[in-house]
Design a protein around this motif. Structure first.
Motif, PDB file in Angstrom:
ATOM      1  N   MET A 268     -76.278   1.514   3.547  1.00 37.68           N
ATOM      2  CA  MET A 268     -76.656   0.116   3.523  1.00 37.68           C
ATOM      3  C   MET A 268     -76.872  -0.317   2.071  1.00 37.68           C
ATOM      4  O   MET A 268     -77.597   0.339   1.332  1.00 37.68           O
ATOM      5  N   PRO A 269     -76.225  -1.434   1.637  1.00 40.20           N
ATOM      6  CA  PRO A 269     -76.387  -1.899   0.255  1.00 40.20           C
ATOM      7  C   PRO A 269     -77.826  -2.321  -0.030  1.00 40.20           C
ATOM      8  O   PRO A 269     -78.564  -2.756   0.845  1.00 40.20           O
ATOM      9  N   HIS A 270     -78.190  -2.204  -1.267  1.00 43.79           N
ATOM     10  CA  HIS A 270     -79.530  -2.582  -1.725  1.00 43.79           C
ATOM     11  C   HIS A 270     -79.709  -4.096  -1.560  1.00 43.79           C
ATOM     12  O   HIS A 270     -78.802  -4.872  -1.841  1.00 43.79           O
ATOM     13  N   PRO A 271     -80.897  -4.566  -1.075  1.00 38.85           N
ATOM     14  CA  PRO A 271     -81.112  -6.000  -0.845  1.00 38.85           C
ATOM     15  C   PRO A 271     -80.904  -6.852  -2.099  1.00 38.85           C
ATOM     16  O   PRO A 271     -80.393  -7.964  -2.018  1.00 38.85           O
ATOM     17  N   ALA A 272     -81.296  -6.342  -3.263  1.00 43.36           N
ATOM     18  CA  ALA A 272     -81.111  -7.105  -4.509  1.00 43.36           C
ATOM     19  C   ALA A 272     -79.620  -7.322  -4.790  1.00 43.36           C
ATOM     20  O   ALA A 272     -79.214  -8.381  -5.271  1.00 43.36           O
ATOM     21  N   LEU A 273     -78.808  -6.308  -4.473  1.00 41.21           N
ATOM     22  CA  LEU A 273     -77.362  -6.428  -4.665  1.00 41.21           C
ATOM     23  C   LEU A 273     -76.782  -7.487  -3.727  1.00 41.21           C
ATOM     24  O   LEU A 273     -75.927  -8.283  -4.127  1.00 41.21           O
TER      25      LEU A 273
END
Length: 150
Positions: A1-6
C-alpha cells in the motif's frame, strides 16, 4: 500500500495539472504588437483573453481579438498578420457581424478599410491587461502573433 503522503502529493499534482489544462482551454494570454489600440493597450502589453464562452461579453465597446478577414494582409513590422490575431474594439454588432476599430485610427487597419467581420472570426474578449509594456514603439497594426499565445 502506498504511503498516504505520496497519495496526497500525487493527487495534488493531478489536480493542478487538470486546472492548468482547463485554464488554457478557457483563457489565452495575448501579446500586443503595434499601436492601433493606444492609449488603451500599447505595443508589448500582455492581455488576458476569454476564449470560451465569451459570446455574452461580445458587445459594443468590448476589446476583442479576431482574425483578419480572408484575403486581407496586414503587416506589422516583418510579420504577416494573416497568421495573427488582431486586437480591436467592437463598434457595431448586428446580424452575425461585428464592425471592429482600433482606438488609434492613424495606426489601425480595421473595419474602416475591410468592412464588418463575421462573428466567427472573433476569437475572444479581452478581460484585462496582465502586464503593461515598459514603453511603446511607434507604428504597427495591433496584431498579435499566434506564436506568442500561451
Amino acid at each position: 500500500m502506498p504511503h498516504p503522503a505520496l497519495l496526497i502529493t500525487a493527487g495534488s499534482l493531478l489536480t493542478v495539472a487538470i486546472a492548468v489544462v482547463l485554464a488554457r482551454a478557457v483563457f489565452q494570454v495575448v501579446g500586443v504588437n503595434g499601436d492601433s489600440m493606444t492609449p488603451t493597450y500599447r505595443d508589448g502589453d500582455q492581455l488576458l483573453v476569454l476564449r470560451r464562452g465569451f459570446r455574452r461579453r461580445l458587445r459594443v465597446g468590448a476589446a476583442v481579438v479576431c482574425l483578419p478577414p480572408p484575403g486581407v494582409r496586414i503587416r506589422a513590422g516583418d510579420v504577416d498578420a494573416a497568421t495573427q490575431l488582431m486586437v480591436k474594439r467592437v463598434a457595431v454588432r448586428a446580424a452575425g457581424q461585428v464592425y471592429v476599430l482600433g482606438d488609434a485610427p492613424r495606426h489601425s487597419l480595421d473595419s474602416r478599410a475591410f468592412g464588418p467581420l463575421p462573428e466567427e472570426l472573433v476569437r475572444g474578449v479581452v478581460l484585462r491587461r496582465l502586464r503593461a509594456a515598459p514603453e511603446s514603439s511607434p507604428g504597427g497594426h495591433g496584431v498579435t502573433p499566434r506564436g506568442q499565445v500561451g
